[in-house]
Motif scaffolding. Sequence first.
Motif, mmCIF file in Angstrom:
data_model
loop_
_atom_site.group_PDB
_atom_site.id
_atom_site.type_symbol
_atom_site.label_atom_id
_atom_site.label_comp_id
_atom_site.label_asym_id
_atom_site.label_seq_id
_atom_site.Cartn_x
_atom_site.Cartn_y
_atom_site.Cartn_z
ATOM 1 N N TYR A 117 -13.175 -42.562 -20.115
ATOM 2 C CA TYR A 117 -14.104 -41.593 -19.557
ATOM 3 C C TYR A 117 -15.172 -41.286 -20.597
ATOM 4 C CZ TYR A 117 -10.769 -40.650 -15.817
ATOM 5 O OH TYR A 117 -9.931 -40.774 -14.737
ATOM 6 N N ARG A 118 -16.339 -40.918 -20.119
ATOM 7 C CA ARG A 118 -17.424 -40.491 -21.009
ATOM 8 C C ARG A 118 -17.835 -39.084 -20.603
ATOM 9 N NH1 ARG A 118 -22.152 -44.398 -21.107
ATOM 10 N NH2 ARG A 118 -22.575 -43.608 -19.013
ATOM 11 N N GLN A 119 -18.000 -38.231 -21.601
ATOM 12 C CA GLN A 119 -18.419 -36.857 -21.345
ATOM 13 C C GLN A 119 -19.688 -36.565 -22.145
ATOM 14 O OE1 GLN A 119 -15.700 -33.726 -22.624
ATOM 15 N NE2 GLN A 119 -16.359 -32.398 -20.948
ATOM 16 N N LYS A 120 -20.761 -36.267 -21.441
ATOM 17 C CA LYS A 120 -21.988 -35.865 -22.111
ATOM 18 C C LYS A 120 -21.916 -34.366 -22.376
ATOM 19 C CE LYS A 120 -24.818 -39.561 -20.202
ATOM 20 N NZ LYS A 120 -25.309 -40.149 -21.465
ATOM 21 N N HIS A 121 -22.670 -33.933 -23.358
ATOM 22 C CA HIS A 121 -22.625 -32.540 -23.792
ATOM 23 C C HIS A 121 -22.881 -31.588 -22.633
ATOM 24 C CE1 HIS A 121 -22.837 -29.181 -26.522
ATOM 25 N NE2 HIS A 121 -24.004 -28.835 -25.989
ATOM 26 N N GLY A 122 -21.954 -30.649 -22.419
ATOM 27 C CA GLY A 122 -22.129 -29.650 -21.375
ATOM 28 C C GLY A 122 -21.821 -30.142 -19.970
ATOM 29 N N GLU A 123 -21.323 -31.375 -19.856
ATOM 30 C CA GLU A 123 -21.028 -31.926 -18.534
ATOM 31 C C GLU A 123 -19.555 -32.264 -18.404
ATOM 32 O OE1 GLU A 123 -25.420 -34.079 -18.196
ATOM 33 O OE2 GLU A 123 -23.604 -35.193 -17.691
ATOM 34 N N ALA A 124 -19.147 -32.611 -17.191
ATOM 35 C CA ALA A 124 -17.762 -33.011 -16.950
ATOM 36 C C ALA A 124 -17.557 -34.469 -17.350
ATOM 37 C CB ALA A 124 -17.434 -32.834 -15.471
ATOM 38 N N PRO A 125 -16.342 -34.854 -17.704
ATOM 39 C CA PRO A 125 -16.063 -36.265 -17.974
ATOM 40 C C PRO A 125 -16.303 -37.116 -16.736
ATOM 41 C CG PRO A 125 -14.266 -34.864 -18.737
ATOM 42 C CD PRO A 125 -15.157 -34.005 -17.897
ATOM 43 N N VAL A 126 -16.791 -38.333 -16.963
ATOM 44 C CA VAL A 126 -17.064 -39.262 -15.873
ATOM 45 C C VAL A 126 -16.270 -40.543 -16.108
ATOM 46 C CG1 VAL A 126 -18.840 -40.675 -14.768
ATOM 47 C CG2 VAL A 126 -19.362 -38.327 -15.430
ATOM 48 N N SER A 186 -26.565 -50.926 -27.289
ATOM 49 C CA SER A 186 -26.461 -49.526 -26.873
ATOM 50 C C SER A 186 -27.817 -48.933 -26.480
ATOM 51 C CB SER A 186 -25.831 -48.688 -27.985
ATOM 52 O OG SER A 186 -26.581 -48.790 -29.162
ATOM 53 N N GLN A 187 -27.739 -48.025 -25.526
ATOM 54 C CA GLN A 187 -28.927 -47.312 -25.049
ATOM 55 C C GLN A 187 -28.743 -45.827 -25.350
ATOM 56 O OE1 GLN A 187 -29.056 -48.188 -20.841
ATOM 57 N NE2 GLN A 187 -28.537 -50.332 -21.186
ATOM 58 N N LEU A 188 -29.846 -45.094 -25.347
ATOM 59 C CA LEU A 188 -29.776 -43.649 -25.606
ATOM 60 C C LEU A 188 -28.821 -42.963 -24.635
ATOM 61 C CD1 LEU A 188 -33.549 -42.825 -26.252
ATOM 62 C CD2 LEU A 188 -31.738 -43.071 -27.957
ATOM 63 N N SER A 189 -28.745 -43.474 -23.419
ATOM 64 C CA SER A 189 -27.906 -42.861 -22.385
ATOM 65 C C SER A 189 -26.416 -43.034 -22.664
ATOM 66 C CB SER A 189 -28.234 -43.455 -21.013
ATOM 67 O OG SER A 189 -27.980 -44.854 -21.016
ATOM 68 N N TYR A 190 -26.065 -43.867 -23.628
ATOM 69 C CA TYR A 190 -24.653 -44.062 -23.960
ATOM 70 C C TYR A 190 -24.096 -42.920 -24.807
ATOM 71 C CZ TYR A 190 -24.803 -48.962 -22.402
ATOM 72 O OH TYR A 190 -24.921 -50.112 -21.667
ATOM 73 N N SER A 191 -24.951 -42.068 -25.318
ATOM 74 C CA SER A 191 -24.500 -40.962 -26.170
ATOM 75 C C SER A 191 -23.544 -40.054 -25.407
ATOM 76 C CB SER A 191 -25.693 -40.152 -26.675
ATOM 77 O OG SER A 191 -26.485 -40.913 -27.551
ATOM 78 N N GLY A 192 -22.532 -39.603 -26.108
ATOM 79 C CA GLY A 192 -21.542 -38.723 -25.501
ATOM 80 C C GLY A 192 -20.211 -38.888 -26.215
ATOM 81 N N THR A 193 -19.205 -38.230 -25.687
ATOM 82 C CA THR A 193 -17.869 -38.370 -26.245
ATOM 83 C C THR A 193 -17.038 -39.225 -25.301
ATOM 84 O OG1 THR A 193 -18.006 -36.213 -27.337
ATOM 85 C CG2 THR A 193 -15.817 -37.154 -27.050
ATOM 86 N N TYR A 194 -16.408 -40.231 -25.847
ATOM 87 C CA TYR A 194 -15.599 -41.151 -25.064
ATOM 88 C C TYR A 194 -14.128 -40.820 -25.253
ATOM 89 C CZ TYR A 194 -19.786 -43.873 -24.300
ATOM 90 O OH TYR A 194 -21.048 -44.269 -23.901
ATOM 91 N N THR A 204 -13.983 -39.879 -29.094
ATOM 92 C CA THR A 204 -14.887 -40.484 -30.082
ATOM 93 C C THR A 204 -16.302 -40.073 -29.720
ATOM 94 O OG1 THR A 204 -13.458 -42.396 -30.486
ATOM 95 C CG2 THR A 204 -15.808 -42.637 -31.006
ATOM 96 N N LYS A 205 -16.949 -39.376 -30.650
ATOM 97 C CA LYS A 205 -18.312 -38.921 -30.381
ATOM 98 C C LYS A 205 -19.299 -40.012 -30.775
ATOM 99 C CE LYS A 205 -21.532 -35.124 -31.068
ATOM 100 N NZ LYS A 205 -21.769 -33.798 -31.695
#
Lengths: 111, 111
Positions: free
Chosen positions: A34-43, A78-86, A105-106
């Motif tokens: 799963y990937r979770q962007k800052h302030g959002e739910a895991p996807v 990698s793209q900027l949109s890949y940023s987040g916590t995995y 992993t941030k």
Amino acid sequence: QQPVQSPQAVILREGEDAVINCSSSKALYSVHWYRQKHGEAPVFLMILLKGGEQKGHDKISASFNEKKQQSSLYLTASQLSYSGTYFCGTATGAGSYQLTFGKGTKLSVIP
Amino acid sequence: EADIYQTPRYLVIGTGKKITLECSQTMGHDKMYWYQQDPGMELHLIHYSYGVNSTEKGDLSSESTVSRIRTEHFPLTLESARPSHTSQYLCASSFGANVLTFGAGSRLTVL
């Protein structure tokens, strides 16, 4: 028991590759990513089942080594949109619907 | 488009108050979960349900309680909130291969 993720954090420039690992001391039936962007739910990204398969979509893929009880997530170009916590989440049986998540992993992708 | 809804998104209350965090899903999923997540930290399972009238405690001990009277609804209640309950609470649901769909979360602050 909680799976162990490594590295804890990584900084990439756009276009670089990264590998995130997830290891367990228990025999696993499945590994979820799963990937979770800052302030959002895991996807949900992908699920790998016992059998050592490899999956992927776009430039993100993953493998599951049943012998080592380890899964790896590969991010290429990698793209900027890949940023987040995995986060990896593991299940120990086919009938187990409860996932145990690693500490995450941030990943930060910079221009 | 969210198929799992959590309310309130943010809540600030005083110690000793009773609170209920609402979670509803429109996907007809049989399994539902509550995870607790502190900022930048991992997800801890605190409650789960396999169906109507089924509830179980998760890995992380919690003073909260849950109920599942309807398939689509899985509220979480704290009878007497304390500052140690300050956290983000994420509701999720799943079907089949246990792919989790998360709600946007409820961020609780207890003063």
